[in-house]
Write a protein that holds these residues in place. Structure first.
Motif, PDB file in Angstrom:
ATOM      1  N   GLU A 301      24.358 -76.097 -16.684  1.00  0.00           N
ATOM      2  CA  GLU A 301      23.919 -74.438 -16.921  1.00  0.00           C
ATOM      3  C   GLU A 301      22.605 -74.557 -17.532  1.00  0.00           C
ATOM      4  O   GLU A 301      22.381 -75.474 -18.695  1.00  0.00           O
ATOM      5  N   ARG A 319      23.270 -77.433 -20.132  1.00  0.00           N
ATOM      6  CA  ARG A 319      23.706 -77.906 -20.926  1.00  0.00           C
ATOM      7  C   ARG A 319      24.691 -78.173 -19.880  1.00  0.00           C
ATOM      8  O   ARG A 319      25.049 -77.834 -18.625  1.00  0.00           O
ATOM      9  N   GLY A 321      27.988 -80.041 -18.864  1.00  0.00           N
ATOM     10  CA  GLY A 321      29.379 -79.659 -18.839  1.00  0.00           C
ATOM     11  C   GLY A 321      30.180 -78.336 -19.847  1.00  0.00           C
ATOM     12  O   GLY A 321      29.919 -77.775 -20.082  1.00  0.00           O
ATOM     13  N   GLU A 322      31.064 -78.363 -20.444  1.00  0.00           N
ATOM     14  CA  GLU A 322      31.481 -77.391 -21.177  1.00  0.00           C
ATOM     15  C   GLU A 322      31.114 -77.338 -22.272  1.00  0.00           C
ATOM     16  O   GLU A 322      30.976 -77.935 -23.164  1.00  0.00           O
ATOM     17  N   GLN A 323      31.140 -75.700 -23.036  1.00  0.00           N
ATOM     18  CA  GLN A 323      30.258 -74.853 -24.297  1.00  0.00           C
ATOM     19  C   GLN A 323      30.914 -76.350 -25.340  1.00  0.00           C
ATOM     20  O   GLN A 323      29.914 -77.217 -26.269  1.00  0.00           O
ATOM     21  N   ALA A 324      31.724 -76.105 -25.919  1.00  0.00           N
ATOM     22  CA  ALA A 324      32.306 -76.470 -26.836  1.00  0.00           C
ATOM     23  C   ALA A 324      31.990 -79.002 -27.040  1.00  0.00           C
ATOM     24  O   ALA A 324      31.979 -79.294 -28.187  1.00  0.00           O
ATOM     25  N   GLU A 325      32.435 -78.709 -25.668  1.00  0.00           N
ATOM     26  CA  GLU A 325      32.630 -80.684 -25.248  1.00  0.00           C
ATOM     27  C   GLU A 325      31.285 -81.466 -24.935  1.00  0.00           C
ATOM     28  O   GLU A 325      30.903 -82.601 -24.825  1.00  0.00           O
ATOM     29  N   GLY A 326      30.577 -80.159 -24.737  1.00  0.00           N
ATOM     30  CA  GLY A 326      29.003 -80.391 -23.802  1.00  0.00           C
ATOM     31  C   GLY A 326      27.949 -80.667 -24.190  1.00  0.00           C
ATOM     32  O   GLY A 326      27.945 -81.244 -25.210  1.00  0.00           O
TER      33      GLY A 326
END
Length: 438
Positions: A301, A319, A321-326
């Protein structure tokens, strides 16, 4: 500052750009990141980098004091006991009880680290060292230079007040007090405080891991530039720079502009163990600029895609991957000063947020002399800081490092420039502001 011929030439060039019609895409209001993308305003780009790093769930670990310097507390530093844990002498001198003159107790004095001594009787004195435990019933400590010994009698040279030069138990903290909150940077002083409070280990957020990928077929690793090839100035610079900014640099690799280099870039983006990948070059839309296609293929992203700043406008932040783990990728332009601009605009704010560190306080300094600006974009200019002014330096083109190598900071010049005496925001360079301890 005296205006130079180079400054005048830059003024004329920028004025010509401003008057030209129609404007080229590179000079449209707000700029673009290549391929018609609207560039993000400079301040908003920095804020986006902070938000990106703040949204990641940070790693924590328990680490010995000796290894915690430059990391950030992930657990509060609470007092494990009273500090000091007993009444101590603040000075070398005499512990006395009651009014003087005093009779000197025979035998040795009280030393730091020694067993508790017998209580003092009224009218008695005993020699005592700084940091030594105060004998029971002591009224005060008299500094050596403020006392006179005559035989076995001690006389004060000046009035004595009850409790003087005694550090009472718990003066600095009581057991359970909060010494430092979560998010505090572990500085040398914090290490000292933690040790004094009885800590052997700290729970911290480790430095963000960073991998550097230098892209380009035209780069030499040694010798003089020749035959269209240039020296790689970024590999020697970026690792130490990022380390001073608080990162753990796990590696630096050079990748070519050919399909094999693009495939290696994709593999790094998708498999690297680093929290942040920093690339140089390849962020525009040329035939061998692979960063955008690789990010699209990896499903990344784009958070910032081009910034309205000179130099460095093709920089980007993505970014993965996912926000919290990205994980994140910071794409820097290939020109050296443009890459510095990207580090200060996106790289450092992201790293500070990932590490849980406070962002640097914003401050401004009056500029000495007029400084030309871009017609539409923010401009970052290397400056030297004096007691009263920021002095803009020459050799500040996108491909130049001569100016920033002599600089203390970069000044943020608004569109259309700044007049002499105008206050400009200052971005400290890491070596001029304490590096990773700030």
């Amino acid at each position: 500052m005296t205006r130079t011929d180079a400054d005048g030439a830059l003024d004329e060039a920028l004025a010509l750009v401003s008057r030209s019609s129609p404007q080229t895409p590179d000079d449209n209001a707000g700029g673009d990141g290549g391929g018609g993308r609207r560039a993000t305003p400079w301040l908003r780009a920095r804020e986006s980098a902070v938000r990106a790093g703040s949204g990641v769930r940070g790693r924590t670990h328990r680490i010995p004091l000796a290894d915690a310097l430059g990391e950030v507390l992930a657990a509060p530093l609470d007092a494990l006991g009273d500090l000091p844990s007993f009444d101590t002498s603040a000075m070398d001198g005499w512990a006395v009880a009651g009014p003087g003159p005093w009779t000197v107790r025979p035998g040795g004095g009280v030393l730091a680290g020694s067993e508790p001594s017998a209580p003092l009787a009224d009218g008695e004195a005993v020699r005592i060292a700084t940091g030594a435990r105060i004998p029971a019933d002591t009224t005060a400590v008299i500094r050596s230079e403020h006392a006179r010994e005559s035989g076995r009698q001690l006389h004060a040279r000046r009035p004595v007040t009850t409790g003087q030069d005694i550090r009472p138990r718990g003066q600095e903290c009581r057991s359970g007090d909060l010494l430092l909150p979560v998010g505090s940077l572990v500085t040398p002083a914090v290490l000292g405080l933690a040790a004094a409070a009885g800590y052997d280990e700290l729970v911290t957020r480790p430095r963000p891991r960073v991998e550097i990928l230098v892209l380009g077929d035209e780069l030499l690793t040694e010798g003089l530039p020749h035959d269209g090839l240039i020296r790689d100035a970024l590999s020697p610079m970026l690792g130490p720079w990022l380390a001073r900014a608080g990162a753990e640099v796990i590696g630096t690799r050079r990748l070519g502009d050919d399909p094999a280099g693009a495939e290696a870039l994709f593999e790094a983006v998708t498999t690297s163990t680093a929290e942040v990948i920093v690339t140089t070059g390849g962020t525009a839309s040329g035939p061998v600029d692979h960063v955008h296609p690789v990010l699209a293929r990896a499903g990344a992203e784009l958070l910032v895609d081009g910034v309205a700043v000179r130099p460095g406008h093709p920089m980007l932040l993505a970014r993965i991957g996912e926000q919290a783990e990205g994980r994140h990728l910071v794409g820097l332009p290939g020109n050296p000063l443009a890459a510095v601009s990207g580090l200060l605009t996106l790289g450092e704010p992201l790293l500070r947020a990932l590490a849980g560190r406070r962002q640097r306080p914003r401050y401004a300094v009056p500029i000495e002399g007029d400084v030309p600006g871009h017609p539409h974009d923010t401009r970052l200019v290397p400056v030297r800081l004096t007691d009263e002014h920021a002095v803009a330096l020459r050799y500040n083109g996108p491909a130049m490092l001569r100016g920033v190598a002599a600089a203390d900071a970069l000044a943020v010049v608004p569109a259309h420039g700044a007049r002499a005496g105008e206050e400009l925001e200052i971005l400290d360079l890491p070596w001029a502001s304490g590096g990773c301890f700030t």
